[in-house]
Design a protein around this motif. Structure first.
Motif, short mmCIF file in Angstrom:
data_model
loop_
_atom_site.label_atom_id
_atom_site.label_comp_id
_atom_site.label_asym_id
_atom_site.label_seq_id
_atom_site.Cartn_x
_atom_site.Cartn_y
_atom_site.Cartn_z
N PRO A 210 0.84 -1.21 0.00
CA PRO A 210 0.00 0.00 0.00
C PRO A 210 0.87 1.26 0.00
CG PRO A 210 -0.19 -1.20 2.09
CD PRO A 210 0.82 -1.91 1.27
N ILE A 211 0.81 2.02 -1.07
CA ILE A 211 1.63 3.24 -1.12
C ILE A 211 0.79 4.50 -1.33
CG2 ILE A 211 4.02 2.63 -1.66
CD1 ILE A 211 3.23 2.41 -4.57
N GLU A 212 -0.34 4.34 -2.00
CA GLU A 212 -1.16 5.51 -2.28
C GLU A 212 -1.89 5.93 -1.00
OE1 GLU A 212 -5.01 6.32 -4.94
OE2 GLU A 212 -3.85 4.53 -5.44
N PRO A 213 -1.86 7.22 -0.67
CA PRO A 213 -2.55 7.61 0.57
C PRO A 213 -4.07 7.48 0.47
CG PRO A 213 -1.43 9.51 -0.40
CD PRO A 213 -1.17 8.36 -1.30
N MET A 214 -4.70 7.09 1.58
CA MET A 214 -6.15 7.16 1.66
C MET A 214 -6.44 8.58 2.15
SD MET A 214 -8.83 5.22 4.19
CE MET A 214 -8.38 6.17 5.65
N VAL A 215 -6.78 9.45 1.23
CA VAL A 215 -6.95 10.86 1.59
C VAL A 215 -8.18 11.01 2.48
CG1 VAL A 215 -7.29 13.19 0.70
CG2 VAL A 215 -5.81 11.58 -0.53
N THR A 216 -7.98 11.55 3.69
CA THR A 216 -9.10 11.71 4.61
C THR A 216 -9.63 13.14 4.60
OG1 THR A 216 -7.66 12.37 6.43
CG2 THR A 216 -8.08 10.01 6.19
N LYS A 217 -8.87 14.04 3.99
CA LYS A 217 -9.17 15.48 3.95
C LYS A 217 -9.00 16.13 5.32
CE LYS A 217 -11.73 15.23 -0.27
NZ LYS A 217 -12.43 13.96 -0.37
N ILE A 218 -8.39 15.38 6.22
CA ILE A 218 -8.00 15.96 7.51
C ILE A 218 -6.50 16.23 7.40
CG2 ILE A 218 -7.76 15.51 9.99
CD1 ILE A 218 -10.28 13.72 9.67
N ARG A 219 -6.13 17.51 7.55
CA ARG A 219 -4.74 17.91 7.29
C ARG A 219 -3.74 17.15 8.16
NH1 ARG A 219 -7.07 23.39 7.01
NH2 ARG A 219 -6.95 23.39 9.28
N MET A 220 -4.06 17.07 9.45
CA MET A 220 -3.10 16.46 10.36
C MET A 220 -2.80 15.02 9.94
SD MET A 220 -2.17 16.54 14.12
CE MET A 220 -3.54 16.94 15.11
N PHE A 224 0.68 14.78 7.99
CA PHE A 224 1.68 14.36 8.98
C PHE A 224 1.63 12.87 9.34
CE2 PHE A 224 1.62 18.93 9.53
CZ PHE A 224 2.96 19.22 9.68
N PHE A 225 0.43 12.30 9.43
CA PHE A 225 0.34 10.90 9.86
C PHE A 225 -0.54 10.11 8.89
CE2 PHE A 225 0.58 13.73 13.60
CZ PHE A 225 1.92 13.50 13.88
N PRO A 226 -0.11 10.04 7.63
CA PRO A 226 -0.98 9.48 6.59
C PRO A 226 -1.27 7.99 6.78
CG PRO A 226 1.22 9.87 5.74
CD PRO A 226 1.19 10.47 7.10
N VAL A 227 -2.40 7.60 6.22
CA VAL A 227 -2.79 6.20 6.19
C VAL A 227 -2.86 5.82 4.71
CG1 VAL A 227 -4.59 4.54 6.75
CG2 VAL A 227 -4.16 6.47 8.28
N ALA A 228 -2.27 4.68 4.37
CA ALA A 228 -2.32 4.26 2.97
C ALA A 228 -3.60 3.48 2.72
CB ALA A 228 -1.11 3.40 2.64
N ARG A 229 -4.08 3.56 1.50
CA ARG A 229 -5.20 2.70 1.10
C ARG A 229 -4.73 1.27 1.15
NH1 ARG A 229 -8.09 4.69 -4.41
NH2 ARG A 229 -9.73 5.92 -3.41
N GLY A 230 -5.38 0.48 1.96
CA GLY A 230 -4.94 -0.89 2.12
C GLY A 230 -4.02 -1.04 3.32
N GLY A 231 -3.82 0.04 4.05
CA GLY A 231 -2.96 0.01 5.23
C GLY A 231 -3.77 -0.14 6.52
N THR A 232 -3.07 0.01 7.64
CA THR A 232 -3.73 -0.18 8.94
C THR A 232 -3.30 0.94 9.88
OG1 THR A 232 -1.87 -1.57 9.60
CG2 THR A 232 -3.83 -2.70 8.79
#
Ligand code: ADP
Ligand code: MG
Length: 590
Positions: A210-220, A224-232
């Motif tokens: 999983p490398i592409e970020p799951m964009v949450t639209k929450i800046r922080m 700063f603490f991204p979650v990848a699509r397919g990540g945990t």
């Protein structure tokens, strides 16, 4: 069918003397007082089997009849899962409540899917096609999605399509295709089938990193603490720290297709809150209710512990089903600590050798096994699908040094530490900027976010020092660092969930804002004293807040941006070398 008799009862665990074959995780029914109570085999020793009962076990007695189903604990898969609210055994809750009142009656099992509803089927496979598990035979519209009617996942052999139903309206039990196996056996296929919840669905070509970020639209999070699509990721959840608000914001705004909420063993009040709130949330993508692309699996602390375990597995299996359709699913499990407590309770009843804090020694592998079911996969037809899992932990007393939190932190890719201190100060989202971390890459080049984080850390150090030595004892240089840290926090990390513009910030806007913020951060100033510095950052903060609330690229937005730049010019005295090089790097990257 294998039968047995109850020979021992220990809370919601019963020991059964079995006449015949029995297997681990097989579903059994205990006949008590005219009711049929669902149970699962959790240990077999010789002719004795231990069962955990998914219901209130009151009244079960020695000699009660038991029937073994030969099926593993399974969920029904098919169109109509979306918008449902289920308990851990996939009973539809509103219907159950309607039939039995608020307290669910024991031994009542309802069909998880509407058996009578007709779905508009469009065939895709043709007679003569070779197919296997999870290949698409046709589709039906379900909400905003095209729901794939697939070859049941257990048919891993090669099959040939003999007949396929013409386009038309069908019920989920109607046969929509006939397949033939290599022995010439006919296999009728309907629009629904079952799958055992504890067995991961793996009908894909390969797992991808999983490398592409799951964009949450929450800046922080995204910056700063991204979650990848397919990540945990893991969220510790002190009560009142904003878990529910954050969960709802992510469910609404994250760039994913389907949200599955496993509300697991929390207080009934909180679960009821989720059940009441969710149907009211609107979906920014469609303007309709968010429930259309949500499934809620719900278990309160007053329901039997065994059902908590089931609910976590039920949720992840439903997620896997939709992933097979090429969709991106977010699974939010709240709270995994309650689930772990259920494991501990059963392990105690089984008198297993306990591990740390009386949790079973296999706790870590069970938790890892659950998070491993997240992932980005490439399907056989080359489309991709993903499951992202976010699990909350609620350790007693907020102490992270305990087995559930520790086991979770070992396997997840990001940690969003909600802080009581921040929520008390009404700094939302209350994710702690110094304690949280992520192993994934986000929207902004890491050199940029590290530079900003470094200011946060050093600014915080100055703040701590100031509490001891006072403002007078602090140098102007340090004081500036402190102000910059506070500035990052108030204009970038904090975000107003209830402001229509600020609530959800697009990737483009985050990058744009970060660059503007960065320009302020790398500026050298010629303040003549702390007071001047403080006044300047106050003005700057107010301008940024207005800017964050203004419509993207609108008149006001453009005006404020010019005002920010000219305010900066009034005090700026050059740019810091290292920061400038990083800024140039972003600009090139764009
Ligand atoms: P938890 O689920 O962790 O117990 P909630 O999500 O229910 O906490 O939040 C508790 C209260 O905190 C909310 O009712 C709300 O007033 C406030 N709150 C939480 N998050 C935010 C936010 N992002 N913005 C503004 N207020 C918030
Ligand atoms: Mg809550």
């Amino acid at each position: 069918m294998t039968k047995g008799k109850v020979v021992g009862v220990n809370g919601n665990m019963v020991t059964v003397e079995v006449q015949g074959d029995v297997s681990m995780n097989e579903v059994a029914f205990v006949y008590t007082a005219g009711k049929k109570l669902k149970a699962e085999v959790i240990r077999i020793r010789g002719r004795r089997a231990e069962l955990q009962i998914f219901e209130m076990s009151r009244g079960i007695g020695i000699g009660d009849e038991v029937e073994f189903s030969a099926d593993l604990l399974s969920v029904r898969l098919g169109p109509g899962l979306l918008a449902q609210i289920y308990d851990g055994l996939q009973n539809p809750l509103p219907e159950l409540a309607a039939r039995c009142g608020f307290f669910l009656e024991r031994g009542v099992y309802l069909s998880p899917l509407d058996e009578e509803k007709k779905w508009a089927f469009t065939p895709l496979a043709k007679p003569g096609d070779a197919v296997t598990a999870a290949d698409t035979l046709g589709t039906v519209p379900e909400g905003i999605f095209s729901h794939h009617i697939m070859v049941p996942f257990h048919r891993r052999d090669s099959l040939k399509v003999v007949k396929i139903a013409p386009a038309g309206d069908y019920r989920i039990r109607d046969t929509i295709a006939e397949l033939e196996d290599d022995k010439g056996q006919r296999v009728p296929v309907t629009m629904s089938f079952s799958w055992p919840v504890k067995r991961p669905v793996t009908c894909y070509r390969e797992r991808l990193r999983p490398i592409e970020p799951m964009v949450t639209k929450i800046r922080m999070i995204d910056t700063f603490f991204p979650v990848a699509r397919g990540g945990t990721y893991c969220i510790p959840g002190p009560f009142g720290a904003g878990k529910t608000v954050l969960q709802q914001a992510i469910s609404r705004n994250a760039e994913i297709d389907i949200v599955i909420i496993a509300a697991c063993g929390e207080r009934a009040g909180e679960v009821v809150e989720t059940l009441k709130e969710f149907p009211k949330l609107s979906d920014p993508k469609t303007g309709r209710t968010l429930m259309e692309r949500t499934i809620i699996i719900c278990n309160t602390s007053s329901m039997p512990v065994a059902a908590r375990e089931a609910s976590v597995y039920t949720a992840v299996t439903l997620a896997e089903y939709y992933r097979q359709m090429g969709l991106h699913v977010l699974l939010l499990a709240d709270s995994t600590s309650r689930w772990a407590q259920a494991l501990r309770e059963m392990s105690g009843r089984l008198e297993e050798i306990p591990g740390e804090e009386a949790f079973p020694a296999y706790l870590e592998s069970v938790i890892a096994g659950f998070y491993e079911r997240a992932g980005l996969v490439r399907l056989r037809d080359n489309r991709s699908g993903s499951i992202t899992i976010g699990g909350t932990v609620s350790p007693a007393g907020g102490n992270f040094d305990e087995p559930v939190t520790q086991s979770t932190l070992k396997v997840v890719g990001a940690f969003h530490g909600l802080s009581r201190e921040r929520s008390d100060a009404r700094k939302y989202p209350a994710i702690h900027p110094l304690e949280s971390w992520s192993k994934y890459s986000g929207l902004i080049d890491a050199v940029g976010t590290e530079y900003a984080r470094d200011i946060l850390f050093r600014g915080n150090e100055v703040n701590q020092m100031m509490k001891v030595v006072g403002e007078e004892g602090t140098s102007l240089e340090d004081y500036e660092l402190f102000l910059k840290g506070e500035f990052i926090d108030s204009v970038y990390l904090q975000q107003d969930t209830f402001d229509p513009v600020d609530a959800a910030v697009s990737t483009e806007r985050q990058r744009h804002l970060f660059r503007l913020l960065f320009t302020v951060l790398i500026s050298r100033f010629d303040f003549d004293g702390k007071e001047t510095a403080r006044v300047f950052f106050n003005q700057m903060r107010q301008k940024f807040l207005d800017y964050n609330g203004s419509a993207w690229q609108g008149e006001e937005f453009k005006r404020l941006e010019i005002e920010i730049m000219s305010l900066l010019e009034t005090r700026k005295n050059g740019l810091e070398e290292k920061g400038l090089r990083i800024l140039e790097k972003f600009t090139l990257a764009k």
